[in-house]
Design an enzyme around this catalytic site. Structure first.
Site, PDB file in Angstrom:
ATOM      1  N   ASP A 110      23.889  16.785 -71.476  1.00 31.04           N
ATOM      2  CA  ASP A 110      22.682  16.303 -72.137  1.00 31.04           C
ATOM      3  C   ASP A 110      22.323  14.939 -71.531  1.00 31.04           C
ATOM      4  OD1 ASP A 110      20.626  16.053 -74.050  1.00 31.04           O
ATOM      5  OD2 ASP A 110      21.933  14.885 -75.345  1.00 31.04           O
ATOM      6  N   LYS A 168       0.110   7.087 -82.122  1.00 30.38           N
ATOM      7  CA  LYS A 168       0.953   6.870 -80.942  1.00 30.38           C
ATOM      8  C   LYS A 168       1.567   8.211 -80.556  1.00 30.38           C
ATOM      9  CE  LYS A 168       5.266   5.777 -83.369  1.00 30.38           C
ATOM     10  NZ  LYS A 168       6.256   4.761 -83.724  1.00 30.38           N
ATOM     11  N   ASP A 178      26.141  15.030 -77.233  1.00 30.71           N
ATOM     12  CA  ASP A 178      26.498  14.152 -78.345  1.00 30.71           C
ATOM     13  C   ASP A 178      25.800  14.499 -79.652  1.00 30.71           C
ATOM     14  OD1 ASP A 178      23.946  13.335 -77.360  1.00 30.71           O
ATOM     15  OD2 ASP A 178      24.175  11.442 -78.431  1.00 30.71           O
TER      16      ASP A 178
END
Length: 921
Positions: free
Chosen positions: A185, A351, A606
């Site tokens: 990852d 945003k 993770d």
């Protein structure tokens, strides 16, 4: 949801993402809530992305089963040969029923075939010790005890989280030395998942903060406007947008938690200065943006009763009423808030990703910002664009009504909300963009370089945008400046003249021709740094294209697509898969795992979104990061940082594999040495199933006499110093593809066992050609014969292991010499006492009487030396291959024992390595 209160009209409230509390959430700013459980059981996101656990078996176990079948065939062959020869021999006159051994009537009446079958089973029982049953017990002990070395390794301890490595399964220790593909990852694994606000762009001007100056300082901008600033009004509007457009919460004063931000309920691992405010957010990006605004004078104070408070540069408190939150989702890739000022103005702040914002703002504003966004993405920063819109009373009334109705809809709620969102978020004004840095993990580049030097292919599987992931790959040295990138994304498939499916096949064939067909053959064992003359390729694919590749149209050949894709990837230096869903990560791993050659795969991540690929790979590694412990709980091994993967594979994995491979080959070898004389003895005892060894020797050979030395060897052996293994990553290639458990090394050990077994039996038989071996003229019996053979056997196989031992500790000395001493003591003890529970005592004073003969002593010593002669010749004549130095710097630690200075004097007999493996000069 209807809320009923006494003396009030029932209120209708919608339940949406803003009301959702995820598993593990902590109640912070309110004492009591009423809720309903949703998305439970198999409807949870984790369950929907869950990849069922598969039974993980190491390559060593498969090799053991194959060798076991060979030895089972040898056992059956021996029993068939002896049974056949017995009846051939008894068919001669006088042999079946000699005058001194007449048959009983019951034996004469027994069916011939029943007798043959009974004799066959008797020989099977007699020779069954060739099957090393005790090896399975020793292997399990070695795996269990050996796994503690990973847990105890101080280099894996991380002072930041005060934790070390964790071993969840010990069955795959040796698989760490066989990894061919690593799937990693990006966020939280290659990077720290610790976002830091770097810079921003307002109205086309780039701003970067400098600690020695107050406010903003221009560091870059359009050439024609260098050292100019955007208007003060634009600057403050941009900062207000950062302070208002988010879902961050401020921790209350006096909270019990230690200072530090929280992301998804996991405490921030880094210390915060006392003057800094502490925030809680679902994403570390939002915390970084709010802190970035704080640096420049705008501080978010918190949300109280739908009122958002911020403190501006003049230290005045501004209040805004939060009207609506248009939540972020992966499809829209943006989020917005609608707020109302004290003067009654209604503002929308938005945003999101550049690809999501640019089409919704005025075209003339885009070009001023695009340059900075693309440059920041190329530099590896995570970019977001910020826009705003002032809503009139009529526009807000329409939006408010639409949002309330959509949120109360029981059917197609998401589609209705999406339509309202798209309707409101149009015609906005682009204010600027932000750049947030997710820094690389410590020693991430060195780790990736070492893995590639070890011949391991590294694939990065991430959900991030391509530009950010690509820059991370460059920073990790997975992509070099000279690497030619082969891109297979939605952008490359966009061609108005041809279909996407046809364009995909065309690109696959073009890339296959360049990377596979036209590429020169790569020599085995050559690292990338030595092969710079050849063009290196990096392959990039996104999730949408992967879906099309994995599920092509019905009239297309799915196997053709996958085969071209796999061959391109296998010939690429590194592969980047961006915009991946969790299940797509698992699909990639499964496809490679099931490809030709069945390569050993390792996945490392993770977060909970990495669980699927961790479970799918042969070996799953969890990183103890900031995204919870789902990956750690579902992994086979857990490490605090990515940098620890280098030592886990190149040192621990290498040593584990060498140890257990030697253990397996040694067990088959010593059992063949043990049983071959027993088989040969049948040719001289009329095939009567007469055992050559006493029952006590048969029982204790694998349990006591030869078990402890090989167990100690398999736990403590270091054929090369750990520092040498870490400094020379190419040594990992020597054991790749199960090199020590191939058929060629297995044949060597088998031939060695046959040679020594023949030497034991016929060497002692040559001794017995002299009828008088004792001083008094008496002759030895058959039990003396077997005891001499057994004595030579025990000493030879034990000293053979001593010759193979490179790393001597006091434990090795104790078990090797202690086992030999125990055998001598036991033989004296067992044969020196009349045991009342034995009906017949075959070895009474046999061992002591045997050692009284000088001839027996001479033959034992000579046979041991002759049996070990091939080993001694190999030590003397064979040239050492590769860096065999065991010299260490003072103070450096070992795994599994202290270093002995004597161990550097002799090269290891690495005869079990395939001759095809390349030496390191």
């Amino acid at each position: 949801m209807h809320i009923y209160k006494a003396d009030q009209e029932p209120a209708v409230r919608s339940l949406g993402p803003e009301n959702l509390l995820l598993k593990g959430a902590t109640l912070k700013n309110t004492k009591k809530i009423n809720g309903v459980a949703v998305y439970t059981g198999m409807e949870t996101k984790m369950a929907l992305n869950y990849q069922g656990k598969s039974q993980k078996r190491s390559a060593v176990e498969k090799s053991i089963n194959a060798f076991l079948l060979v030895y089972l065939c040898i056992l059956i062959s021996k029993a068939v040969v002896c049974t056949t020869l017995k009846y051939v021999w008894q068919s001669k006159d006088g042999q079946d029923e000699p005058w001194y051994n007449q048959k009983t009537q019951k034996e004469k009446d027994t069916n011939m075939y029943v007798k043959m079958f009974t004799d066959f089973l008797s020989f099977m029982v007699l020779f069954n010790f060739i099957i090393p049953v005790s090896m399975y017990v020793t292997v399990e002990m070695q795996k269990f005890l050996g796994s503690f070395f990973i847990t105890w390794d101080k280099d894996f301890f991380d002072p930041e989280i005060q934790e070390g490595a964790l071993v969840n399964t010990s069955d795959l220790n040796e698989e760490l030395g066989q990894v061919e593909y690593v799937f990693t990852d990006k966020t939280g694994t290659l990077t720290q998942n610790n976002m830091e606000f770097i810079e921003c762009c307002i109205d086309g001007f780039q701003y970067r903060h400098r600690d020695e100056l107050d406010g903003f300082t221009v560091t870059d901008g359009p050439v024609s406007k260098l050292q100019q600033k955007a208007g003060l009004e634009k600057e403050e509007l941009f900062l207000r947008a950062l302070c208002l457009c988010h879902t961050v919460q401020v921790k209350e004063d006096g909270a019990e938690e230690t200072p530090g931000d929280q992301v998804d309920g996991v405490d921030g691992m880094f210390p915060q200065p006392e003057e800094e405010r502490c925030f809680i957010a679902s994403s570390p990006d939002e915390i970084a943006l709010v802190k970035g605004a704080m640096r420049y004078g705008f501080t978010f104070l918190g949300l109280e009763s739908k009122n958002m408070k911020i403190k501006n540069r003049q230290n005045d408190i501004e209040e805004y009423k939060l009207l609506h939150v248009l939540n972020f989702d992966p499809v829209r890739r943006r989020m917005s808030v609608i707020v109302q000022t004290k003067s009654g103005e209604t503002l929308l702040f938005c945003k999101g990703a550049d690809s999501s914002i640019f089409p919704r703002v005025k075209p003339e504003e885009v070009e001023r910002i695009r340059l900075h966004v693309e440059r920041n993405a190329t530099e590896g920063y995570r970019t977001l664009c910020v826009a705003f819109k002032q809503l009139s009373a009529e526009e807000y009334a329409v939006a408010d009504t639409g949002l309330r109705e959509a949120r109360l809809a029981l059917q197609d709620r998401e589609d209705k909300l999406m339509a309202i969102y798209n309707q409101v978020e149009t015609g906005m004004s682009l204010i600027g963009a932000t750049a947030v840095e997710d820094r690389l993990q410590e020693e991430a580049a060195e780790t990736m370089e070492a893995l590639q030097g070890a011949g391991i292919k590294v694939w990065v599987l991430t959900g991030d945008k391509m530009e950010t992931a690509k820059s991370t790959c460059y920073a990790c040295r997975l992509f070099q400046r000279g690497t030619e990138l082969l891109e297979l994304t939605v952008r490359t498939l966009e061609d108005g003249r041809t279909k996407r499916e046809d364009k995909l096949l065309e690109l696959l064939r073009d890339y296959h021709r360049r990377a596979v067909q036209d590429a020169p053959p790569v020599k085995a064992g050559v690292t990338r740094s030595w092969s710079t003359a050849n063009q290196e390729y990096g392959f990039i694919i996104d999730g949408a294209t992967l879906s099309l590749l994995m599920n092509p149209p019905r009239d297309a050949d799915a196997c053709l697509y996958r085969n071209l894709f796999l061959q391109i990837c296998q010939n690429s230096t590194a592969v980047l898969c961006c915009r991946m869903a969790p299940l797509q990560k698992a699909q990639i791993v499964k496809m490679v795992k099931n490809s030709k050659g069945s390569p050993i795969t390792l996945s490392i991540g993770d977060g909970a979104n990495d669980v699927s690929m961790i479970l799918e790979a042969h070996v799953g590694i969890g990183v103890k990061g900031k995204e919870g412990r789902q990956a750690v709980r579902n992994s086979d091994y857990a490490i605090p940082k990515l940098k620890h993967l280098k030592k886990l594979l190149l040192a621990h994995g290498h040593l584990y594999y060498v140890r257990i491979a030697h253990l397996v080959q040694y067990f088959f070898y010593k059992n063949l040495c043990f049983i071959l004389p027993q088989f040969l003895y049948q040719f001289f005892c009329g095939y009567s199933q007469q055992p050559l060894y006493d029952a006590a020797y048969l029982t204790m050979y694998n349990i006591c006499f030869t078990s402890m030395p090989i167990l100690a060897y398999s736990l403590l052996e270091q054929h090369m110093a750990i520092e040498v293994l870490l400094d020379n990553a190419t040594l990992y290639r020597q054991i790749a593809k199960n090199a020590m458990l191939r058929w060629r090394p297995f044949l060597y050990w088998t031939v060695l066992g046959i040679f020594q077994g023949l030497m034991f039996f016929f060497g002692v038989r040559f001794l017995f050609s002299n009828p008088a071996l004792q001083d008094n003229g008496q002759v030895f019996g058959n039990w003396s014969y077997g005891t001499i053979v057994f004595t030579v056997l025990v000493f030879t196989v034990t000293l053979k292991l001593a010759l193979d031992t490179r790393h001597w500790t006091w434990i090795n000395h104790f078990v090797i010499w202690g086992s030999l001493a125990f055998y001598v003591f036991f033989s004296f003890f067992w044969g020196g006492i009349i045991w009342p529970f034995l009906k017949q005592q075959r070895l009474y004073f046999v061992f002591a009487n045997m050692l009284s003969s000088v001839s027996a002593w001479l033959v034992i010593i000579i046979l041991i030396l002759l049996s070990l002669l091939p080993e001694l010749l190999l030590v003397v004549l064979r040239k050492p291959r590769g860096p065999h130095s065991r010299q260490k710097k003072p103070g450096q630690s070992n795994v599994g024992g202290s270093h002995s200075s004597q161990s550097s004097a002799r090269p290891l007999l690495m005869r079990t390595f395939s001759d095809e493996s390349n030496s390191v000069k």
